[in-house]
Design an enzyme around this catalytic site. Sequence first.
Site, PDB file in Angstrom:
ATOM      1  N   MET A 281       5.022   2.687  -2.770  1.00 39.74           N
ATOM      2  CA  MET A 281       4.338   2.517  -1.343  1.00 39.74           C
ATOM      3  C   MET A 281       4.412   0.876  -1.045  1.00 39.74           C
ATOM      4  O   MET A 281       4.011   0.897   0.164  1.00 39.74           O
ATOM      5  CB  MET A 281       2.851   2.684  -1.876  1.00 39.74           C
ATOM      6  N   ARG A 282       5.293   0.216  -1.680  1.00 45.82           N
ATOM      7  CA  ARG A 282       5.200  -1.152  -1.126  1.00 45.82           C
ATOM      8  C   ARG A 282       6.282  -1.055   0.087  1.00 45.82           C
ATOM      9  O   ARG A 282       5.975  -2.078   0.949  1.00 45.82           O
ATOM     10  CB  ARG A 282       5.925  -1.870  -2.352  1.00 45.82           C
ATOM     11  N   ALA A 283       7.132  -0.186   0.311  1.00 48.80           N
ATOM     12  CA  ALA A 283       7.962  -0.254   1.500  1.00 48.80           C
ATOM     13  C   ALA A 283       6.792  -0.106   2.496  1.00 48.80           C
ATOM     14  O   ALA A 283       7.053  -0.692   3.770  1.00 48.80           O
ATOM     15  CB  ALA A 283       8.956   0.692   1.228  1.00 48.80           C
TER      16      ALA A 283
END
Length: 678
Positions: A281-283
Amino acid sequence: MPLQFPFSAVVGSDTGVDSNDMALALILTTISPDVGGVLVRGEKGTAKSTMVRALAGVLPPIEVIAGDRFSTDPAEPGATSPDGPFASDAETETRPVRLVELPIGAGEDRVLGSLHLERALADGKAEYEPGLLARAHRGILYVDEVNLLHDHLVDLLLDAAAMGRSTVERDGISVAHAARFVLVGTMNPEEGELRPQLLDRFGLTVEVSAPRDPAMRVEVVRRRMAFDADPAAFVAAYQGAEAELTGRIERARKRIADVELTDAALLKIAEVCAAFDVDGMRADLVTARAAIAHAAWHDRTSVTRDDIRAAARLALPHRRRRNPFDAPGIDEDLLDQILGDDEPDPTPPDGSPDRPVETPASSSAEPVDTPAPESLAEDSSAPEVAQHPSPSEAGAGTGAGTDTTTVGTTTPYRPKLVAVPGLGTGEQGRRSRAITSAGHRIAARTANGTGGSIDLVETIRAAAPHQGSRARVGTRLTLRPDDLRVAIREGQEANLILFCVDASGSMAARTRMQQVKTAVLSLLLDAYRRRDKVGLVTFRAESGVLALPPTSSVEVAAARLEELPAGGRTPLAEGLLTAVETLRVEALRDPNRRPLLVLVTDGRATAGPDAVERSRALARQIAGTGLAALVIDCESGRFRLGLARDLAADLGAEYLPLGEVSATSLVGAVQHRFGGAA
């Protein structure tokens, strides 16, 4: 202090930050440090370091508590510092933002900080001396050639980036301080890839290359020569542009809290990230933060389609890679298709029409030709290597069995550790046992003017028996230079893995060559993860060829392996001679890096008189040097001659049939030979 080349004077950024991906990425991450920093990939001589060093000159100054070595923000509620506590009315001062450079060869003491040795020995006080992470707080931490950074330093950066704090527990001291900084790294992909964990920590990434337009190249040279001739006058000419850029960054920082990220815009970001199949989910978080910063940069009050597009182009390319051989980049046509023509929230919250949008790459911008990583093997800036002839050329004049074939690989597997036996002293890596600057302490030695971490206990122990004969002052310990001891630490080193691959006609069977290439590709992937250098020697027709000189770029190695043809006679002795000569030259360049020879052959030798005898005699000579080696036997069929087994015995190498080259059997053989574990 020497003057820095102005940020706004870099060719490309002067036509507008948005027309230069690198300039835009740097600006966005300084507007919103939560974006997570910038990784700049590109060929040498493309102003990567120049632009990064110039960035600090256009950033607004910061306010700090006077005399505080840790740059504590006086406006931050509940802020603490090892130099505190501070009174509520403590004096403050304004200073420029620091750009702190982290050398790739730095030790942990310099990065984290350590015991102030002079104070400890002279006054008997355990006082903390801040390191580079403390100095970089609220500033920029710059790592040139970040892909060459030692793994133990990468671990320190990962911890600091994740926690925003640095904790030091060593030498009798316990200190924690804030360490929030903009991490900027530059690298040349030809010299090796970046460790995946650190790659993911960079919020944005850009690919840069030298302009191909002659007019732009002329302007680059003209400005550089003008700066070198009279730096003061050149800098003065850009003072107005620099001040304007500083003011715009400061306004964007103040405005960022007022930018609205609507649910529609957030959903569009999620759709983009899902469509490009990024990990985790960092993107999504980075794209959202970068889009907000882009909107603030353009004085908008809500995130638009163009903000999302600009953010996705910078935040997603490096997160789409599954292994180091995947091409970085993003399909901009697909991105535009996902975003569509409609704005996610066409009407700003206040109901007023928004200002025109500056697109990240306007139609009037000069096109820049950026070579894809697959083209590195053809790039003029790549290392010069002997090229394989094309299949049509390879068979000419080689006699029987001259037809050549070229096959690809199948899905690689992950082998366990292939380690060189013994204890080395090479560069830090993740493969073989070695004496390094990081790792667990196993002993101590006399300093003798050499570097290393001071072993305080052993230093005191060495000095203690002599205190009665030395002129002591009070209870202080009297030390002399020959008392100093440094710790000896055992860690892991990187090695040189040289593949010597039989590419003759006897190897041309499609299934056999495909298995060979898959095995080598799997080991290349392992070499990438373990920070090794790799080289590739092939032998076919009448000679051995150095297809790839030892390099840290496994991308290039994989490309050469993929296009490797097979056909012709088998000059086994010539292949071994080429491998030995390659290792000899490399030992002169890097004497501490221990090699491992992986010979892939069926043991046949058909080129030249007495080919078999010459090959086996040469193998016995190589065995006498103690070279670590592994022989993979590619002979197949019901009736086998066992030549590769005999060759392995002469070479003093482990023997492994090709039919057993799999994720389990290869691992088992290597572990049996070298005692390694993953």
